[in-house]
Design a protein around this motif. Structure first.
Motif, mmCIF file in Angstrom:
data_model
loop_
_atom_site.group_PDB
_atom_site.id
_atom_site.type_symbol
_atom_site.label_atom_id
_atom_site.label_comp_id
_atom_site.label_asym_id
_atom_site.label_seq_id
_atom_site.Cartn_x
_atom_site.Cartn_y
_atom_site.Cartn_z
ATOM 1 N N GLN A 47 -12.822 -14.541 4.007
ATOM 2 C CA GLN A 47 -11.741 -14.601 4.539
ATOM 3 C C GLN A 47 -11.035 -13.320 5.023
ATOM 4 N N LYS A 48 -11.192 -12.286 4.177
ATOM 5 C CA LYS A 48 -10.541 -10.684 4.485
ATOM 6 C C LYS A 48 -11.562 -9.822 4.457
ATOM 7 N N THR A 49 -11.267 -8.626 5.210
ATOM 8 C CA THR A 49 -11.947 -7.689 5.101
ATOM 9 C C THR A 49 -11.255 -6.607 3.784
ATOM 10 N N VAL A 50 -12.104 -5.641 3.492
ATOM 11 C CA VAL A 50 -11.646 -4.979 2.398
ATOM 12 C C VAL A 50 -10.541 -4.012 2.888
ATOM 13 N N LYS A 51 -9.778 -3.344 1.768
ATOM 14 C CA LYS A 51 -8.650 -2.417 2.147
ATOM 15 C C LYS A 51 -9.259 -1.172 2.019
ATOM 16 N N PRO A 52 -8.498 -0.098 2.514
ATOM 17 C CA PRO A 52 -8.895 1.043 2.504
ATOM 18 C C PRO A 52 -9.199 1.590 1.093
ATOM 19 N N PRO A 53 -10.360 2.409 0.961
ATOM 20 C CA PRO A 53 -10.446 2.895 -0.492
ATOM 21 C C PRO A 53 -9.562 4.059 -1.048
ATOM 22 N N THR A 54 -8.185 4.047 -0.869
ATOM 23 C CA THR A 54 -7.266 4.976 -1.285
ATOM 24 C C THR A 54 -6.376 4.196 -2.405
ATOM 25 N N TYR A 55 -5.669 4.995 -3.243
ATOM 26 C CA TYR A 55 -4.504 4.603 -3.988
ATOM 27 C C TYR A 55 -3.580 3.695 -3.139
ATOM 28 N N SER A 56 -3.126 4.207 -2.082
ATOM 29 C CA SER A 56 -2.128 3.436 -1.097
ATOM 30 C C SER A 56 -2.846 2.052 -0.870
ATOM 31 N N GLY A 57 -3.973 2.160 -0.310
ATOM 32 C CA GLY A 57 -4.584 0.865 0.180
ATOM 33 C C GLY A 57 -5.004 -0.182 -0.995
ATOM 34 N N GLN A 58 -5.102 0.232 -1.996
ATOM 35 C CA GLN A 58 -5.362 -0.542 -3.226
ATOM 36 C C GLN A 58 -4.338 -0.585 -4.462
ATOM 37 N N LYS A 59 -2.983 -0.270 -4.025
ATOM 38 C CA LYS A 59 -1.822 -0.273 -4.929
ATOM 39 C C LYS A 59 -1.742 -1.619 -5.462
ATOM 40 N N THR A 60 -1.687 -2.756 -4.912
ATOM 41 C CA THR A 60 -1.404 -4.127 -5.417
ATOM 42 C C THR A 60 -2.517 -4.467 -6.270
ATOM 43 N N GLY A 61 -3.616 -4.349 -6.071
ATOM 44 C CA GLY A 61 -5.002 -4.624 -7.053
ATOM 45 C C GLY A 61 -4.750 -3.759 -8.212
ATOM 46 N N ILE A 62 -4.640 -2.510 -8.025
ATOM 47 C CA ILE A 62 -4.460 -1.519 -9.293
ATOM 48 C C ILE A 62 -3.005 -2.265 -10.064
ATOM 49 N N LEU A 63 -2.171 -2.255 -9.434
ATOM 50 C CA LEU A 63 -0.897 -2.696 -10.116
ATOM 51 C C LEU A 63 -0.987 -4.068 -11.087
ATOM 52 N N PHE A 64 -1.886 -5.014 -10.114
ATOM 53 C CA PHE A 64 -2.174 -6.206 -10.881
ATOM 54 C C PHE A 64 -3.223 -6.084 -12.006
ATOM 55 N N ASN A 65 -4.147 -5.094 -11.987
ATOM 56 C CA ASN A 65 -5.186 -4.738 -13.140
ATOM 57 C C ASN A 65 -4.184 -4.216 -14.125
ATOM 58 N N ILE A 66 -3.435 -3.221 -14.054
ATOM 59 C CA ILE A 66 -2.877 -2.579 -15.264
ATOM 60 C C ILE A 66 -1.747 -3.487 -15.877
ATOM 61 N N LEU A 67 -1.069 -4.331 -15.116
ATOM 62 C CA LEU A 67 -0.062 -5.222 -15.735
ATOM 63 C C LEU A 67 -0.916 -6.200 -16.688
ATOM 64 N N LEU A 68 -1.954 -6.532 -16.117
ATOM 65 C CA LEU A 68 -2.869 -7.740 -16.783
ATOM 66 C C LEU A 68 -3.586 -6.919 -18.291
ATOM 67 N N LEU A 69 -3.883 -5.761 -18.084
ATOM 68 C CA LEU A 69 -4.400 -5.062 -19.109
ATOM 69 C C LEU A 69 -3.218 -4.881 -20.263
ATOM 70 N N LEU A 70 -2.005 -4.647 -19.725
ATOM 71 C CA LEU A 70 -0.966 -4.457 -20.711
ATOM 72 C C LEU A 70 -0.398 -5.799 -21.230
ATOM 73 N N TYR A 71 -0.522 -6.772 -20.719
ATOM 74 C CA TYR A 71 -0.087 -8.042 -21.100
ATOM 75 C C TYR A 71 -1.251 -8.469 -22.199
ATOM 76 N N ILE A 72 -2.588 -8.357 -21.929
ATOM 77 C CA ILE A 72 -3.458 -8.716 -22.939
ATOM 78 C C ILE A 72 -3.288 -7.783 -24.316
ATOM 79 N N THR A 73 -3.006 -6.452 -24.052
ATOM 80 C CA THR A 73 -2.564 -5.518 -24.870
ATOM 81 C C THR A 73 -1.309 -6.142 -25.919
ATOM 82 N N GLY A 74 -0.521 -6.322 -25.351
ATOM 83 C CA GLY A 74 0.840 -6.884 -26.022
ATOM 84 C C GLY A 74 0.318 -8.132 -26.672
ATOM 85 N N MET A 75 -0.326 -8.989 -26.088
ATOM 86 C CA MET A 75 -0.624 -10.129 -26.829
ATOM 87 C C MET A 75 -1.312 -9.897 -28.153
ATOM 88 N N LEU A 76 -2.413 -8.817 -28.069
ATOM 89 C CA LEU A 76 -3.177 -8.503 -29.254
ATOM 90 C C LEU A 76 -2.178 -8.021 -30.459
#
Length: 189
Positions: A47-76
């Protein structure tokens, strides 16, 4: 129960390592996609094309990954500290394992001098074993139902630890990718 916690810690460390590798490689020079047309010809999902391979182009995915990993760390940490609710929280963490398909959160595909970035995974040139271009038609296992990608190609890159895949919608880009993957010896192997 202690063994399960250590298993989750090992899984967490693995995913932190993977996302860190991708973040480091985003800073390197990208060989492909080099133009907007090439960027629009690559898809992780139909359905959608990839975003640019830059920090600004991937900021939503990076933020979501970091928040998910922090959540799992907190649960542990919470499981470790609060012993009476061990089993409940551990089962809750088990339910999160399918969510750890972190490669789906970064809409990214790029060929760099060090290897290939695909989602939240990085494959160095040395770890790439083979690649194939699979034609997508109406009978394709995953993408045949999508009108946007019928009669296009799915690139599957086999590595030591799994398979990376993306959809290529342009024949010119397919030829360029094939040339890059055939010449991987120049880059690092």
């Amino acid at each position: 129960m202690n063994v399960m916690i250590w298993i989750f810690i090992a899984i967490l460390i693995y995913y932190v390592y993977r996302i860190t590798q991708v973040l480091i490689r985003l800073d390197q020079s990208v060989i492909l996609p080099a133009t907007v047309e090439e960027l629009e010809s690559i898809r992780k999902v139909p359905q959608k094309t990839v975003k640019p391979p830059t920090y600004s182009g991937q900021k939503t995915g990076i933020l979501f990954n970091i928040l998910l990993l922090l959540y799992i760390t907190g649960m542990l940490i919470l499981i470790w500290q609060v012993q009476f609710a061990d089993s409940f929280m551990l089962y809750f963490l088990i339910l999160l394992l399918p969510v750890l398909r972190l490669s789906d959160f970064l809409n990214l595909f790029a060929v760099t001098e060090a290897g290939v970035l695909c989602g939240a995974r990085f494959a160095s040139w040395k770890s790439i074993r083979s690649y194939t271009f699979v034609p997508i038609d109406i009978n394709h296992r995953y993408y045949g139902h999508s009108k946007e990608v019928n009669d296009k190609h799915e690139l599957r890159i086999k590595t030591r630890l799994g398979t990376l895949s993306c959809i290529i919608t342009n024949e010119e880009l397919k030829a360029k990718l094939e040339k890059l993957l055939n010449a991987k010896e120049e880059y690092g192997q």
